[in-house]
Design an enzyme around this catalytic site. Structure first.
Site, PDB file in Angstrom:
ATOM      1  N   LYS A   1      44.172  86.146  19.652  1.00  0.00           N
ATOM      2  CA  LYS A   1      43.828  85.774  20.182  1.00  0.00           C
ATOM      3  C   LYS A   1      42.955  87.623  20.681  1.00  0.00           C
ATOM      4  O   LYS A   1      41.931  87.692  20.957  1.00  0.00           O
ATOM      5  CB  LYS A   1      44.088  85.496  21.408  1.00  0.00           C
ATOM      6  CG  LYS A   1      43.892  83.672  21.169  1.00  0.00           C
ATOM      7  CD  LYS A   1      44.941  82.989  22.114  1.00  0.00           C
ATOM      8  CE  LYS A   1      46.374  83.633  23.303  1.00  0.00           C
ATOM      9  NZ  LYS A   1      47.161  83.706  22.498  1.00  0.00           N
TER      10      LYS A   1
ATOM     11  N   ARG B   1      45.428  77.236  30.955  1.00  0.00           N
ATOM     12  CA  ARG B   1      46.848  77.715  29.994  1.00  0.00           C
ATOM     13  C   ARG B   1      47.302  76.865  30.291  1.00  0.00           C
ATOM     14  O   ARG B   1      48.408  76.321  30.160  1.00  0.00           O
ATOM     15  CB  ARG B   1      47.438  79.296  30.710  1.00  0.00           C
ATOM     16  CG  ARG B   1      48.167  80.076  28.917  1.00  0.00           C
ATOM     17  CD  ARG B   1      48.325  80.859  29.802  1.00  0.00           C
ATOM     18  NE  ARG B   1      49.476  81.689  28.519  1.00  0.00           N
ATOM     19  CZ  ARG B   1      49.060  82.529  28.135  1.00  0.00           C
ATOM     20  NH1 ARG B   1      47.816  83.765  28.438  1.00  0.00           N
ATOM     21  NH2 ARG B   1      49.753  83.690  27.618  1.00  0.00           N
TER      22      ARG B   1
ATOM     23  N   ARG C   1      54.845  93.791  16.854  1.00  0.00           N
ATOM     24  CA  ARG C   1      53.409  93.846  17.854  1.00  0.00           C
ATOM     25  C   ARG C   1      54.290  95.409  18.541  1.00  0.00           C
ATOM     26  O   ARG C   1      54.906  95.613  19.458  1.00  0.00           O
ATOM     27  CB  ARG C   1      52.734  93.388  18.784  1.00  0.00           C
ATOM     28  CG  ARG C   1      52.385  93.503  19.741  1.00  0.00           C
ATOM     29  CD  ARG C   1      51.410  92.850  20.272  1.00  0.00           C
ATOM     30  NE  ARG C   1      51.896  92.052  21.387  1.00  0.00           N
ATOM     31  CZ  ARG C   1      51.535  90.500  21.863  1.00  0.00           C
ATOM     32  NH1 ARG C   1      50.613  90.497  21.842  1.00  0.00           N
ATOM     33  NH2 ARG C   1      52.327  90.128  22.823  1.00  0.00           N
TER      34      ARG C   1
ATOM     35  N   ARG D   1      55.961  95.558  23.817  1.00  0.00           N
ATOM     36  CA  ARG D   1      55.734  94.796  25.149  1.00  0.00           C
ATOM     37  C   ARG D   1      57.305  94.612  25.704  1.00  0.00           C
ATOM     38  O   ARG D   1      57.476  93.288  24.904  1.00  0.00           O
ATOM     39  CB  ARG D   1      55.083  93.981  25.180  1.00  0.00           C
ATOM     40  CG  ARG D   1      53.684  94.060  26.291  1.00  0.00           C
ATOM     41  CD  ARG D   1      52.300  93.134  25.669  1.00  0.00           C
ATOM     42  NE  ARG D   1      53.117  92.092  26.037  1.00  0.00           N
ATOM     43  CZ  ARG D   1      51.835  90.873  25.707  1.00  0.00           C
ATOM     44  NH1 ARG D   1      50.780  91.046  25.094  1.00  0.00           N
ATOM     45  NH2 ARG D   1      51.816  89.613  25.552  1.00  0.00           N
TER      46      ARG D   1
ATOM     47  N   ARG E   1      57.900  82.098  25.615  1.00  0.00           N
ATOM     48  CA  ARG E   1      56.022  81.960  25.749  1.00  0.00           C
ATOM     49  C   ARG E   1      56.362  80.806  24.708  1.00  0.00           C
ATOM     50  O   ARG E   1      55.396  80.278  25.131  1.00  0.00           O
ATOM     51  CB  ARG E   1      56.142  83.189  25.670  1.00  0.00           C
ATOM     52  CG  ARG E   1      56.287  84.125  25.956  1.00  0.00           C
ATOM     53  CD  ARG E   1      56.027  85.656  26.031  1.00  0.00           C
ATOM     54  NE  ARG E   1      54.210  86.200  25.124  1.00  0.00           N
ATOM     55  CZ  ARG E   1      54.789  86.974  24.682  1.00  0.00           C
ATOM     56  NH1 ARG E   1      55.044  87.965  24.229  1.00  0.00           N
ATOM     57  NH2 ARG E   1      53.501  86.905  23.840  1.00  0.00           N
TER      58      ARG E   1
END
Ligand code: AP5
Length: 218
Positions: free
Chosen positions: A13, A88, A127, A160, A171
């Protein structure tokens, strides 16, 4: 265009929103980025948010809704916005709908990035983000020119805190429990549009462009 980008963590996203914002001159509103900025600044909201983010839980609606509503009612949002990571859950979906009614800017579409869980995990574990400007990279699929260094600003690339395997799994669980109900919410409103999030970055952007054209949003 007033578009929501909906999908699991790691669906791409943020990556697509960054390209779309540049290409179509609309603002990119990422609740994750805004919350990380609040954490960095050490604000009260940031301190509270950090506890939830580190566990991979949703930050309380009252904090998130406030920062989004403040952002989308600013002048530059009238030209269009991409909401990345918000809403969300159903409560946030209703709050957003009410807020947009007040300013007479209803959503055009909700882009749902349908993505396999294995894809999300591969993308999130690999990532790396710039600790200075926040640009996104991936150690396999979106490598920086120089290892560990941001192409955009020369900052250092870091992982992160919530991109550790256990937090990623939580998550994804939270996404299934809370965010999936929004698919029905937007399906009922006939504005849900599905795209395959598993595709490669450029191919996915081509699909998004095609869809936006079909919807007469570009
Ligand atoms: P947030 O920052 O929004 O994280 P997320 O939703 O989990 O989404 P991600 O940023 O992890 O994934 P993405 O889909 O944007 O993927 P990306 O493009 O980066 O939220 C973090 C936390 O903040 C939440 O857990 C929560 O605590 C809190 N929060 C945020 N919003 C909230 C809300 N509304 N309410 C309550 N709490 C909230 O890509 C991932 C990786 O894959 C990158 O490395 C990228 O380079 C790579 N990649 C991207 N696309 C592709 C592709 N097509 N092919 C190959 N690689 C790709």
């Amino acid at each position: 265009m007033k578009v929501v980008l909906l999908g699991p963590p790691g669906a791409g996203k943020g990556t697509q929103a960054a390209v779309m914002a540049k290409e179509f001159t609309v603002i990119h509103v990422s609740t994750g980025d805004m919350l990380r900025e609040a954490v960095k600044q050490g604000t009260d909201a940031g301190k509270t948010a950090k506890e939830y983010m580190d566990r991979g839980e949703l930050v309380p609606d009252s904090i998130v809704t406030k920062i989004v509503c403040e952002r989308i009612t600013r002048k530059d949002a009238a030209n269009g916005f991409l909401l990345d990571g918000f809403p969300r859950n159903i409560n946030q979906g209703i709050e957003l709908e009410n807020e947009l009614k007040k300013i007479n800017l209803p959503l055009d579409i909700v882009l749902y990035f349908k993505t396999k869980e294995s894809t999300s995990i591969k993308r999130l574990t690999g990532r790396r983000v710039c600790n200075n400007c926040g640009s996104n990279f991936h150690i396999v699929t979106m490598k920086p020119k120089k290892e560990g260094i941001c192409d955009a600003c020369g900052g250092v690339l870091i992982q992160r805190d919530d991109d550790k395997v256990d937090t990623i799994k939580n998550r994804l669980k939270v996404y299934k429990e809370q965010t999936k109900a929004l698919l029905k919410f937007y399906k009922d409103r006939k504005i849900l549009r599905e795209i395959a999030g598993d595709m490669e970055v450029n191919a996915l952007f081509k699909e998004i462009r095609k869809l936006l054209k079909k919807e007469k949003l570009i």
